[in-house]
Scaffold this motif. Structure first.
Motif, PDB file in Angstrom:
ATOM      1  N   LEU A 164      49.228   5.920  28.149  1.00  0.00           N
ATOM      2  CA  LEU A 164      49.059   6.979  27.159  1.00  0.00           C
ATOM      3  C   LEU A 164      47.582   7.226  26.865  1.00  0.00           C
ATOM      4  N   LEU A 165      46.831   6.137  26.704  1.00  0.00           N
ATOM      5  CA  LEU A 165      45.417   6.271  26.345  1.00  0.00           C
ATOM      6  C   LEU A 165      44.615   6.910  27.465  1.00  0.00           C
ATOM      7  N   THR A 166      44.857   6.491  28.683  1.00  0.00           N
ATOM      8  CA  THR A 166      44.083   7.017  29.802  1.00  0.00           C
ATOM      9  C   THR A 166      44.438   8.458  30.138  1.00  0.00           C
ATOM     10  N   ARG A 167      45.537   8.982  29.587  1.00  0.00           N
ATOM     11  CA  ARG A 167      45.871  10.393  29.772  1.00  0.00           C
ATOM     12  C   ARG A 167      45.273  11.283  28.690  1.00  0.00           C
ATOM     13  N   SER A 168      44.577  10.678  27.761  1.00  0.00           N
ATOM     14  CA  SER A 168      44.002  11.430  26.651  1.00  0.00           C
ATOM     15  C   SER A 168      42.589  11.898  26.988  1.00  0.00           C
ATOM     16  N   VAL A 169      42.387  13.187  27.018  1.00  0.00           N
ATOM     17  CA  VAL A 169      41.054  13.740  27.283  1.00  0.00           C
ATOM     18  C   VAL A 169      40.078  13.341  26.178  1.00  0.00           C
ATOM     19  N   ASN A 170      40.547  13.362  24.933  1.00  0.00           N
ATOM     20  CA  ASN A 170      39.667  12.998  23.823  1.00  0.00           C
ATOM     21  C   ASN A 170      39.173  11.562  23.932  1.00  0.00           C
ATOM     22  N   PHE A 171      40.014  10.680  24.461  1.00  0.00           N
ATOM     23  CA  PHE A 171      39.576   9.295  24.663  1.00  0.00           C
ATOM     24  C   PHE A 171      38.399   9.239  25.629  1.00  0.00           C
ATOM     25  N   TRP A 172      38.516   9.922  26.756  1.00  0.00           N
ATOM     26  CA  TRP A 172      37.446   9.878  27.753  1.00  0.00           C
ATOM     27  C   TRP A 172      36.178  10.549  27.252  1.00  0.00           C
ATOM     28  N   LEU A 173      36.330  11.590  26.442  1.00  0.00           N
ATOM     29  CA  LEU A 173      35.143  12.279  25.916  1.00  0.00           C
ATOM     30  C   LEU A 173      34.319  11.376  25.001  1.00  0.00           C
ATOM     31  N   LEU A 174      34.973  10.422  24.338  1.00  0.00           N
ATOM     32  CA  LEU A 174      34.227   9.475  23.509  1.00  0.00           C
ATOM     33  C   LEU A 174      33.911   8.187  24.266  1.00  0.00           C
ATOM     34  N   GLU A 189      42.822   6.188  15.281  1.00  0.00           N
ATOM     35  CA  GLU A 189      43.482   7.239  14.505  1.00  0.00           C
ATOM     36  C   GLU A 189      44.085   8.319  15.402  1.00  0.00           C
ATOM     37  N   VAL A 190      43.305   8.845  16.321  1.00  0.00           N
ATOM     38  CA  VAL A 190      43.758  10.008  17.088  1.00  0.00           C
ATOM     39  C   VAL A 190      44.700   9.628  18.217  1.00  0.00           C
ATOM     40  N   ASN A 191      44.677   8.360  18.655  1.00  0.00           N
ATOM     41  CA  ASN A 191      45.531   7.950  19.759  1.00  0.00           C
ATOM     42  C   ASN A 191      46.721   7.107  19.311  1.00  0.00           C
ATOM     43  N   TRP A 192      46.907   6.966  18.009  1.00  0.00           N
ATOM     44  CA  TRP A 192      48.063   6.231  17.506  1.00  0.00           C
ATOM     45  C   TRP A 192      49.343   6.919  18.016  1.00  0.00           C
ATOM     46  N   PRO A 193      50.384   6.188  18.455  1.00  0.00           N
ATOM     47  CA  PRO A 193      50.673   4.771  18.213  1.00  0.00           C
ATOM     48  C   PRO A 193      50.127   3.783  19.227  1.00  0.00           C
ATOM     49  N   VAL A 194      49.161   4.169  20.049  1.00  0.00           N
ATOM     50  CA  VAL A 194      48.504   3.185  20.904  1.00  0.00           C
ATOM     51  C   VAL A 194      47.845   2.147  19.999  1.00  0.00           C
ATOM     52  N   ALA A 240      16.705   7.284  29.369  1.00  0.00           N
ATOM     53  CA  ALA A 240      16.666   8.522  28.588  1.00  0.00           C
ATOM     54  C   ALA A 240      17.494   9.614  29.252  1.00  0.00           C
ATOM     55  N   VAL A 241      17.387   9.745  30.567  1.00  0.00           N
ATOM     56  CA  VAL A 241      18.121  10.789  31.294  1.00  0.00           C
ATOM     57  C   VAL A 241      19.627  10.572  31.164  1.00  0.00           C
ATOM     58  N   ILE A 242      20.079   9.338  31.362  1.00  0.00           N
ATOM     59  CA  ILE A 242      21.513   9.054  31.274  1.00  0.00           C
ATOM     60  C   ILE A 242      22.010   9.237  29.839  1.00  0.00           C
ATOM     61  N   ALA A 243      21.206   8.801  28.864  1.00  0.00           N
ATOM     62  CA  ALA A 243      21.616   8.923  27.463  1.00  0.00           C
ATOM     63  C   ALA A 243      21.800  10.380  27.060  1.00  0.00           C
ATOM     64  N   ILE A 244      20.929  11.254  27.538  1.00  0.00           N
ATOM     65  CA  ILE A 244      21.032  12.683  27.205  1.00  0.00           C
ATOM     66  C   ILE A 244      22.211  13.327  27.935  1.00  0.00           C
ATOM     67  N   SER A 245      22.506  12.856  29.129  1.00  0.00           N
ATOM     68  CA  SER A 245      23.542  13.506  29.950  1.00  0.00           C
ATOM     69  C   SER A 245      24.941  13.375  29.358  1.00  0.00           C
ATOM     70  N   VAL A 246      25.184  12.377  28.500  1.00  0.00           N
ATOM     71  CA  VAL A 246      26.536  12.198  27.952  1.00  0.00           C
ATOM     72  C   VAL A 246      26.709  12.856  26.580  1.00  0.00           C
ATOM     73  N   VAL A 247      25.665  13.468  26.056  1.00  0.00           N
ATOM     74  CA  VAL A 247      25.771  14.131  24.751  1.00  0.00           C
ATOM     75  C   VAL A 247      26.832  15.229  24.747  1.00  0.00           C
ATOM     76  N   PRO A 248      26.906  16.091  25.782  1.00  0.00           N
ATOM     77  CA  PRO A 248      27.924  17.159  25.764  1.00  0.00           C
ATOM     78  C   PRO A 248      29.354  16.630  25.651  1.00  0.00           C
ATOM     79  N   CYS A 249      29.611  15.424  26.124  1.00  0.00           N
ATOM     80  CA  CYS A 249      30.970  14.872  26.044  1.00  0.00           C
ATOM     81  C   CYS A 249      31.406  14.745  24.589  1.00  0.00           C
ATOM     82  N   TRP A 255      37.124  20.693  21.104  1.00  0.00           N
ATOM     83  CA  TRP A 255      37.109  21.968  21.828  1.00  0.00           C
ATOM     84  C   TRP A 255      37.817  21.834  23.166  1.00  0.00           C
ATOM     85  N   VAL A 256      37.730  20.644  23.751  1.00  0.00           N
ATOM     86  CA  VAL A 256      38.383  20.365  25.030  1.00  0.00           C
ATOM     87  C   VAL A 256      39.386  19.247  24.793  1.00  0.00           C
ATOM     88  N   GLY A 257      40.543  19.344  25.390  1.00  0.00           N
ATOM     89  CA  GLY A 257      41.522  18.267  25.283  1.00  0.00           C
ATOM     90  C   GLY A 257      42.493  18.394  24.139  1.00  0.00           C
TER      91      GLY A 257
END
Length: 527
Positions: free
Chosen positions: A308-318, A432-437, A484-493, A499-501
């Protein structure tokens, strides 16, 4: 037997919502079963097979969060119904918290402090440790790196333990591994000559202990704390881990003046760690009665939860920004001496910078966590903090070359405040958002991702370091650009969450208030 369920009014709580339940609500507590059987026996001559008004009546579940030990049961009988022609009194669930919860929380704090101190025992004194073992600092960095990879290896066992046995067994397991690892590490120092391979084995054993306490706070707070205190409880226990790192960063350089002081440092840390493990064997397994409706919910099988958790887009975005920032925090904590000393900063200067990174972060988290506990504005804070963290890593590129200690101190303070505020809020939001996981599932996966990336980032940063011909020699400027480059690249997630998921709801909170899905359905926001 059919039972006439009468509507019984209770004095409403000023602090909690009352949820309406249908007359057929199923209460699975053994106390309810016994009391209903007793009531049925007392009125066996009055078999109530006529129930014309039962379908019109509804019961109220009154959620009462108290801090008293007086009540011994989960439910109480209302005496008003018992006097009406042998009718059975309707039991109402009472949810309460217990003072003894603090004992287990304090023990989680202690273990997270010492396991992190164990991890960074040699990082603040890398050069002295390398001299003691007659090797170079890059080899010493593997003591930190192997520790992080050991976390990943132990994560499946941690998840199984937390899911099936709860936090108590997890805490005891960690304590045993900490005891073995610390004294084996000290033995490695006393062998002549000192054995680096044995020290590595000992470090890995301690690393295996870390997930059992670092992944436990969300499970513990869900088991012992009401919705009003979960974020703060998770923050206190989770952030104790980097606080232990801060103690190591600050204290270790003062204990090591020459390389021959390394065995004494190891001994002091082993004694402190051993003392901290003793209370683990006396903590209770769980509260006598549930603290909230969601804590009574029977979770799906563990593999179903992972699915259930791995199918959640919101989980991967965070998950992505969380893991990347935890990874870079681990890398920065391990390599801070090597980031700063090429620019004429001392090991003590680096230790103070590392301490500021953590202490200021703890203060910030102590402020933000109670606010979020009350407001429940998880996502707003996440979207504010993630860009601040990314910009801090960007600014740190120019901090060491400034040759002014003010710049590293200032940037580490800002980075620590944002990072530490993010950790407990992100972990609780995922629950909270993935309960009842279950809370342990997201926590274990996210922390494992952060530890794995931390080890990878340390290896990459070592490879990007300059040699003796660099300007200045042995600088790690390219590694700072990389992070710094990697840290900035994940901000859009993080900014894309909501908005997504699909939509975002605090499902566990809704269930506790009685406004959500009482069945605990398996639909998890995502794909």
């Amino acid at each position: 037997m059919l039972v006439d369920k009468r509507h019984i009014n209770h004095r409403p709580s000023a602090e909690h919502l009352l949820s309406q339940e249908p007359p057929g609500i199923e209460m699975t507590s053994s106390e309810i079963d016994r009391s209903l059987e007793q009531g049925a026996s007392a009125s066996s001559a009055q078999t109530l097979d006529h129930e014309p008004s039962a379908s019109k009546n509804q019961s109220r579940v009154q959620e009462q969060y108290t801090d008293h030990e007086a009540s011994r049961g989960l439910h109480r009988l209302d005496s008003q119904g018992a006097a009406l022609g042998g009718e059975i009194a309707h039991e109402q669930p009472i949810y309460k918290v217990y003072k003894r919860r603090w004992f287990g929380l304090i023990q989680l704090v202690l273990l997270n402090i010492v396991v992190s101190w164990d991890w960074l025992t040699y990082a603040p004194v890398t050069n002295s440790t390398a001299t003691f073992f007659n090797t170079d600092p890059t080899i010493i960095n593997w003591l930190s790196t192997a520790f992080l990879f050991a976390y990943v290896f132990a994560s499946p066992f941690t998840l199984y333990t937390l899911h099936h046995s709860g936090p108590r067994l997890s805490i005891i397991t960690a304590s045993i591994l900490i005891l073995i690892g610390n004294w084996l590490r000290y033995a490695a120092m006393r062998i002549h000559p000192a054995s680096f391979p044995l020290a590595m084995v000992a470090q890995i054993i301690i690393g295996l202990a870390q997930p059992f306490v670092l992944s436990a706070p969300t499970r513990y707070s869900d088991l012992w704390f009401s919705p009003r205190g979960r974020v703060s409880a998770t923050a206190v226990a989770s952030l104790a881990n980097p606080f232990g790192g801060a103690l190591g960063q600050l204290i270790d350089p003062f204990l090591v003046n020459v390389p021959s002081d390394i065995p004494n440092l190891t001994l002091y840390v082993a004694i402190i760690s051993s003392v901290a493990t003793i209370p683990s064997f006396f903590i209770p397994a769980g509260p006598p009665t549930p603290v909230s409706p969601s804590s009574t919910h029977v979770q799906p099988p563990i593999m179903k939860q992972v699915s259930l958790l791995t199918r959640s887009v919101n989980f991967w975005l965070l998950f992505l920004p969380f893991s990347v920032y935890v990874g870079f925090f681990n890398s920065l904590s391990s390599l801070l001496v090597q980031f700063l000393t090429p620019y004429n900063f001392s090991e003590t200067d680096s230790g103070i910078a590392g301490a500021l990174l953590i202490v200021v972060g703890l203060v910030a988290a102590a402020i933000t966590s109670p606010i979020i506990d009350r407001s429940k504005r998880y996502l707003l804070l996440i979207k504010l903090l993630v860009p601040i963290i990314a910009l801090s890593y960007l600014a740190f590129i120019w901090a060491p070359p400034s040759y002014s200690i003010v710049a590293p101190y200032l940037i580490c303070s800002i980075l620590g405040a944002a990072s530490f505020s993010l950790v407990p809020v992100a972990l609780e939001w995922l629950v909270e958002v993935n309960w009842p996981v279950g809370p342990e599932v997201g926590s274990v996966i996210c922390w494992a991702g952060g530890q794995a990336l931390g080890g990878i980032f340390i290896v990459i940063s070592d490879a990007l370091g300059e040699g003796s011909t660099g300007g200045p020699p042995y600088n790690m400027h390219k590694a700072l650009i990389f992070q710094a480059v990697i840290a900035i690249s994940v901000v859009p997630c993080a900014l894309a969450i909501g908005w997504v998921g699909g939509g975002v709801r605090n499902r566990r909170l809704e269930f506790d208030k009685g406004t959500g899905d009482r069945s605990g359905g398996t639909e998890v926001g995502g794909m």
